[in-house]
Scaffold this active site. Structure first.
Site, PDB file in Angstrom:
ATOM      1  N   SER A  12       0.838  -1.199   0.000  1.00 57.35           N
ATOM      2  CA  SER A  12       0.000   0.000   0.000  1.00 57.35           C
ATOM      3  C   SER A  12       0.873   1.250   0.000  1.00 57.35           C
ATOM      4  O   SER A  12       2.060   1.205   0.335  1.00 57.35           O
ATOM      5  CB  SER A  12      -0.929  -0.004   1.216  1.00 57.35           C
ATOM      6  OG  SER A  12      -0.205  -0.251   2.420  1.00 57.35           O
ATOM      7  N   GLU A  14       0.814   5.575   1.030  1.00 61.27           N
ATOM      8  CA  GLU A  14       0.148   6.595   1.843  1.00 61.27           C
ATOM      9  C   GLU A  14       0.352   7.992   1.275  1.00 61.27           C
ATOM     10  O   GLU A  14       1.444   8.357   0.857  1.00 61.27           O
ATOM     11  CB  GLU A  14       0.701   6.537   3.269  1.00 61.27           C
ATOM     12  CG  GLU A  14       0.059   7.540   4.216  1.00 61.27           C
ATOM     13  CD  GLU A  14       0.488   7.312   5.639  1.00 61.27           C
ATOM     14  OE1 GLU A  14       0.291   6.182   6.141  1.00 61.27           O
ATOM     15  OE2 GLU A  14       1.050   8.242   6.253  1.00 61.27           O
ATOM     16  N   HIS A  73      -7.290   7.727   7.210  1.00 63.31           N
ATOM     17  CA  HIS A  73      -6.853   7.744   8.600  1.00 63.31           C
ATOM     18  C   HIS A  73      -7.937   8.454   9.401  1.00 63.31           C
ATOM     19  O   HIS A  73      -8.524   9.440   8.930  1.00 63.31           O
ATOM     20  CB  HIS A  73      -5.540   8.498   8.751  1.00 63.31           C
ATOM     21  CG  HIS A  73      -4.375   7.795   8.151  1.00 63.31           C
ATOM     22  ND1 HIS A  73      -3.089   7.923   8.647  1.00 63.31           N
ATOM     23  CD2 HIS A  73      -4.266   6.956   7.091  1.00 63.31           C
ATOM     24  CE1 HIS A  73      -2.247   7.200   7.918  1.00 63.31           C
ATOM     25  NE2 HIS A  73      -2.954   6.604   6.969  1.00 63.31           N
ATOM     26  N   GLY A 104      -3.743  10.069  17.267  1.00 61.39           N
ATOM     27  CA  GLY A 104      -3.423  11.357  16.655  1.00 61.39           C
ATOM     28  C   GLY A 104      -2.901  12.357  17.660  1.00 61.39           C
ATOM     29  O   GLY A 104      -2.945  12.145  18.877  1.00 61.39           O
ATOM     30  N   ASP A 105      -2.396  13.452  17.141  1.00 60.09           N
ATOM     31  CA  ASP A 105      -1.878  14.538  17.973  1.00 60.09           C
ATOM     32  C   ASP A 105      -2.818  15.726  17.888  1.00 60.09           C
ATOM     33  O   ASP A 105      -3.343  16.046  16.817  1.00 60.09           O
ATOM     34  CB  ASP A 105      -0.483  14.959  17.510  1.00 60.09           C
ATOM     35  CG  ASP A 105       0.519  13.822  17.655  1.00 60.09           C
ATOM     36  OD1 ASP A 105       0.514  13.168  18.714  1.00 60.09           O
ATOM     37  OD2 ASP A 105       1.293  13.588  16.712  1.00 60.09           O
ATOM     38  N   ALA A 119      -6.319   5.338  21.087  1.00 63.45           N
ATOM     39  CA  ALA A 119      -6.689   4.605  19.877  1.00 63.45           C
ATOM     40  C   ALA A 119      -7.538   3.380  20.186  1.00 63.45           C
ATOM     41  O   ALA A 119      -8.439   3.037  19.413  1.00 63.45           O
ATOM     42  CB  ALA A 119      -5.433   4.203  19.109  1.00 63.45           C
ATOM     43  N   TYR A 141       4.705   0.543  16.782  1.00 63.18           N
ATOM     44  CA  TYR A 141       5.956   1.283  16.950  1.00 63.18           C
ATOM     45  C   TYR A 141       7.099   0.340  17.327  1.00 63.18           C
ATOM     46  O   TYR A 141       7.360   0.119  18.517  1.00 63.18           O
ATOM     47  CB  TYR A 141       5.795   2.369  18.022  1.00 63.18           C
ATOM     48  CG  TYR A 141       4.758   3.402  17.661  1.00 63.18           C
ATOM     49  CD1 TYR A 141       5.117   4.551  16.973  1.00 63.18           C
ATOM     50  CD2 TYR A 141       3.416   3.209  17.979  1.00 63.18           C
ATOM     51  CE1 TYR A 141       4.157   5.497  16.614  1.00 63.18           C
ATOM     52  CE2 TYR A 141       2.451   4.142  17.625  1.00 63.18           C
ATOM     53  CZ  TYR A 141       2.833   5.287  16.942  1.00 63.18           C
ATOM     54  OH  TYR A 141       1.881   6.213  16.583  1.00 63.18           O
ATOM     55  N   GLN A 172       5.217   2.554  12.360  1.00 72.85           N
ATOM     56  CA  GLN A 172       6.010   3.747  12.101  1.00 72.85           C
ATOM     57  C   GLN A 172       7.222   3.317  11.287  1.00 72.85           C
ATOM     58  O   GLN A 172       7.663   2.163  11.391  1.00 72.85           O
ATOM     59  CB  GLN A 172       6.454   4.363  13.432  1.00 72.85           C
ATOM     60  CG  GLN A 172       7.343   5.581  13.316  1.00 72.85           C
ATOM     61  CD  GLN A 172       6.683   6.711  12.560  1.00 72.85           C
ATOM     62  OE1 GLN A 172       6.811   6.770  11.333  1.00 72.85           O
ATOM     63  NE2 GLN A 172       5.973   7.585  13.256  1.00 72.85           N
ATOM     64  N   PHE A 212      11.509  14.897  10.346  1.00 72.79           N
ATOM     65  CA  PHE A 212      10.420  13.942  10.552  1.00 72.79           C
ATOM     66  C   PHE A 212      10.769  12.941  11.659  1.00 72.79           C
ATOM     67  O   PHE A 212       9.940  12.622  12.513  1.00 72.79           O
ATOM     68  CB  PHE A 212      10.134  13.166   9.259  1.00 72.79           C
ATOM     69  CG  PHE A 212       9.324  13.921   8.249  1.00 72.79           C
ATOM     70  CD1 PHE A 212       8.173  14.604   8.612  1.00 72.79           C
ATOM     71  CD2 PHE A 212       9.699  13.937   6.914  1.00 72.79           C
ATOM     72  CE1 PHE A 212       7.430  15.301   7.680  1.00 72.79           C
ATOM     73  CE2 PHE A 212       8.963  14.625   5.964  1.00 72.79           C
ATOM     74  CZ  PHE A 212       7.826  15.309   6.354  1.00 72.79           C
ATOM     75  N   HIS A 262       4.162  -0.940   3.536  1.00 69.14           N
ATOM     76  CA  HIS A 262       3.326   0.258   3.420  1.00 69.14           C
ATOM     77  C   HIS A 262       4.264   1.445   3.220  1.00 69.14           C
ATOM     78  O   HIS A 262       5.068   1.765   4.095  1.00 69.14           O
ATOM     79  CB  HIS A 262       2.495   0.446   4.692  1.00 69.14           C
ATOM     80  CG  HIS A 262       1.629   1.667   4.692  1.00 69.14           C
ATOM     81  ND1 HIS A 262       0.426   1.721   4.027  1.00 69.14           N
ATOM     82  CD2 HIS A 262       1.783   2.889   5.279  1.00 69.14           C
ATOM     83  CE1 HIS A 262      -0.135   2.906   4.212  1.00 69.14           C
ATOM     84  NE2 HIS A 262       0.678   3.641   4.958  1.00 69.14           N
TER      85      HIS A 262
END
Length: 289
Positions: A12, A14, A73, A104-105, A119, A141, A172, A212, A262
């Site tokens: 996939s 993103e 998402h 999320g943030d 989550a 993670y 991640q 990042f 991904h």
């Protein structure tokens, strides 16, 4: 890694929702290039609140209409159960069958975190509201969440998301395959056996990668960082080296039984496509789950 080998591979790409008309045109071109290799699905990152949220919805529905399954998402920050429920109904109405469910943030300027805090609570709510309509992806993670107090706590958090109803996970990004293998081994010892697909970040710009990675807690191994630093402003050498490093890691992951890849495209086609072609991925070894 034994539990991961029982799953067929899936692949996939993103995207993030573009902010401008020029960005929309660019994303359309990127989408068309990546569609040629028939990925199992595209995913689109989520912005909480206002126009950012609307851009996600518009991008998801536009991509879904073009023939390749698209997974939005969905973050629980800043949203009420009613708002999230309405969004789930909208996606169901348009034939969306996969969602990436995240905590999320909280965006700057938004004071409240929302009615759902984590989550696993979002996954539980989606299951209560929509049953089995959606295949639910959650985040994993391998190098542990930057806000986790301990590795053990992070593993338990992931297990809670699976218990709440997650079908599979996307990690991640990382550049050390051993961190992924160790993470999967720990999950197997906990009898957590959903497919965990490695998230792959092509290396195209050193300063952006550092920024990042510092934000999300992804480690750039010292030998990679030093080599990238040595190239300075030589973008061609950075991309060539990055492509080789990431391709080698992907080969190692797939050979060991990882259930797919991904790609975090950053709305660029060629870096991910180059890795894809190096790997020789073909239709015969793929089926989505």
């Amino acid at each position: 890694m034994d539990s991961q080998q029982q799953f067929k591979r899936r692949f996939s790409f993103e995207f993030f929702p573009p902010k401008t008309e020029q960005g929309k045109e660019k994303l359309q071109a990127v989408r068309d290039q990546l569609a040629e290799v028939t990925p199992d699905f595209f995913s689109v990152t989520f912005g909480a609140g206002g126009s950012t949220r609307d851009r996600t919805i518009d991008t998801v529905l536009s991509l879904q209409q073009q023939g390749i399954s698209t997974a939005p998402h969905l973050s629980c920050v800043g949203g009420t159960r009613e708002e999230i429920g309405e969004l789930l109904d909208l996606y169901k109405q348009h034939g969306i069958n996969r969602i990436v469910a995240l905590r999320g943030d909280l965006p700057s300027g938004m004071g409240a975190s929302g009615e759902l805090r984590y989550a696993n609570e979002l996954v539980e709510f989606i299951r209560e509201h929509s049953g089995d309509t959606f295949n639910l992806e959650v985040a994993a993670y391998p190098e542990f969440h930057p806000q986790a107090r301990s590795a053990e706590e992070d593993l338990q958090n992931f297990a809670r998301k699976v218990k709440a109803g997650a079908n599979s996970a996307i990690t991640q990004y990382f550049f050390n395959a051993d961190s992924y293998f160790y993470f999967i081994d720990r999950l197997e010892k906990m009898d957590v056996t959903v497919p965990v697909v490695p998230g792959i970040m092509p290396i195209v710009n050193f300063s952006s990668l550092v920024r990042f990675s510092d934000m999300c807690g992804a480690e750039i191994p010292r030998w990679i960082r030093k080599q990238l630093e040595a190239y300075g402003d030589d973008t061609d050498s950075i991309r060539k080296f990055g492509e080789e490093v990431v391709t080698d890691m992907c080969e190692k992951l797939l050979k060991a039984g990882a259930p797919g890849l991904h790609f975090y495209t950053l709305n660029q086609a060629q870096p991910s496509l180059n890795i894809w072609k190096n790997l020789g991925i073909n239709e015969n070894e793929r089926i989505s789950f």
